[in-house]
Design a protein around this motif. Structure first.
Motif, PDB file in Angstrom:
ATOM      1  N   LEU A  94       0.833  -1.200   0.000  1.00 44.06           N
ATOM      2  CA  LEU A  94       0.000   0.000   0.000  1.00 44.06           C
ATOM      3  C   LEU A  94       0.872   1.256   0.000  1.00 44.06           C
ATOM      4  O   LEU A  94       0.613   2.200  -0.761  1.00 44.06           O
ATOM      5  N   ARG A  95       1.903   1.237   0.823  1.00 43.13           N
ATOM      6  CA  ARG A  95       2.785   2.398   0.901  1.00 43.13           C
ATOM      7  C   ARG A  95       3.483   2.651  -0.439  1.00 43.13           C
ATOM      8  O   ARG A  95       3.561   3.780  -0.916  1.00 43.13           O
ATOM      9  N   GLN A  98       0.960   4.082  -3.028  1.00 43.34           N
ATOM     10  CA  GLN A  98       0.591   5.468  -2.752  1.00 43.34           C
ATOM     11  C   GLN A  98       1.742   6.421  -3.032  1.00 43.34           C
ATOM     12  O   GLN A  98       1.537   7.506  -3.585  1.00 43.34           O
ATOM     13  N   GLY A 108      -3.263  10.925  -3.019  1.00 43.10           N
ATOM     14  CA  GLY A 108      -4.507  10.429  -2.456  1.00 43.10           C
ATOM     15  C   GLY A 108      -4.964   9.097  -3.003  1.00 43.10           C
ATOM     16  O   GLY A 108      -6.107   8.682  -2.765  1.00 43.10           O
ATOM     17  N   PHE A 109      -4.110   8.392  -3.729  1.00 48.34           N
ATOM     18  CA  PHE A 109      -4.483   7.083  -4.288  1.00 48.34           C
ATOM     19  C   PHE A 109      -4.683   6.073  -3.163  1.00 48.34           C
ATOM     20  O   PHE A 109      -3.822   5.910  -2.297  1.00 48.34           O
ATOM     21  N   ARG A 110      -5.822   5.392  -3.173  1.00 49.70           N
ATOM     22  CA  ARG A 110      -6.116   4.369  -2.164  1.00 49.70           C
ATOM     23  C   ARG A 110      -6.544   3.085  -2.879  1.00 49.70           C
ATOM     24  O   ARG A 110      -7.741   2.830  -3.053  1.00 49.70           O
ATOM     25  N   PRO A 111      -5.603   2.253  -3.295  1.00 47.99           N
ATOM     26  CA  PRO A 111      -5.955   1.019  -4.005  1.00 47.99           C
ATOM     27  C   PRO A 111      -6.646   0.021  -3.081  1.00 47.99           C
ATOM     28  O   PRO A 111      -6.293  -0.102  -1.905  1.00 47.99           O
ATOM     29  N   ASP A 112      -7.630  -0.660  -3.615  1.00 52.40           N
ATOM     30  CA  ASP A 112      -8.286  -1.730  -2.848  1.00 52.40           C
ATOM     31  C   ASP A 112      -8.077  -3.091  -3.502  1.00 52.40           C
ATOM     32  O   ASP A 112      -8.616  -4.100  -3.031  1.00 52.40           O
ATOM     33  N   ALA A 138      -9.093   7.103 -10.595  1.00 50.46           N
ATOM     34  CA  ALA A 138      -7.874   6.690  -9.900  1.00 50.46           C
ATOM     35  C   ALA A 138      -6.864   6.146 -10.908  1.00 50.46           C
ATOM     36  O   ALA A 138      -7.241   5.535 -11.917  1.00 50.46           O
ATOM     37  N   ARG A 208      -7.864   0.984  -8.010  1.00 52.29           N
ATOM     38  CA  ARG A 208      -9.008   1.317  -7.184  1.00 52.29           C
ATOM     39  C   ARG A 208     -10.222   0.747  -7.882  1.00 52.29           C
ATOM     40  O   ARG A 208     -10.722   1.310  -8.872  1.00 52.29           O
TER      41      ARG A 208
END
Length: 210
Positions: A94-95, A98, A108-112, A138, A208
């Motif tokens: 995640l780090r 981002q 502000g990218f927040r991959p799921d 995204a 995302r």
């Protein structure tokens, strides 16, 4: 150009909204996390909706995983092979996603979802668009590990010119905004041996999905 303990980093813009971050992902913990994920949800060959086997082996981590079978392309919260949720996305993944996105101009990218691909020599990924995601605002963050590969990157139309870019271990490609629906792929992987991955290439694709 910036140099750190792991080598030299540089940014290579490849078009509006698209950039290769050279040497951005050289932390050896990434491959340890890939092995952990594959121990929970093994690599497998998925099928296209038409019943053709996809040459690249795949698995996923995160809240959602990309799935392809006779029912179509989609994201699912559970691994159809194990019947359990996909492995949690490692904090380091995640780090990395981002930081790469922010570095390329997409804060502000927040991959799921993270699709993990494993290539062997002789395998390729044909030109395609990543358009199964609900959030097309995204960016896509794609991490290259192991054997070198040739990345093809075009435009939003299938007939747009396609350029070739060499990718080495640790390179990260980020595309979004005007490039979000660019056609892209990987040419047939050549034979080789990498000290960390052997005769394979690993690709992490962060998205995302919802």
């Amino acid at each position: 150009m910036k140099t750190d303990l792991f080598g030299t980093r540089r940014d290579d813009p490849i078009g509006p909204g698209a950039m290769i971050l050279r040497g951005f992902a050289l932390d050896p913990a990434i491959l340890a996390d890939v092995a952990h994920i594959a121990g929970i949800s093994p690599f497998r060959h998925m099928q296209t909706p038409g019943g053709r086997q996809i040459g690249v082996e795949m698995t996923n981590c995160g809240a959602l995983g990309w799935v392809s079978d006779r029912h179509g392309y989609r994201y699912e919260p559970d691994d159809p092979l194990t019947g359990r949720p996909w492995p949690e996305m490692p904090a380091g993944f995640l780090r990395l996603a981002q930081e790469a996105a922010a570095h390329a101009g997409f804060p502000g990218f927040r991959p799921d979802a993270c699709l993990v691909n494993r290539y062997v020599p002789g395998v390729k990924m044909g030109l395609h668009q990543d358009r199964d995601e609900a959030d097309l605002d995204a960016p896509i963050v794609s991490v290259s590990l192991g054997l070198p590969a040739t990345f093809q990157f075009g435009g939003p139309q299938r007939g747009d010119p396609v350029k070739k870019h060499a990718l080495e271990h640790g390179d990260v490609v980020v595309w979004g905004g005007p490039a979000r629906l660019a056609w892209h792929g990987i040419l047939t992987l050549k034979r080789g041996e990498h000290p960390l991955t052997g005769a394979t290439r690993i690709n992490l694709t962060f998205r995302r999905a919802r």
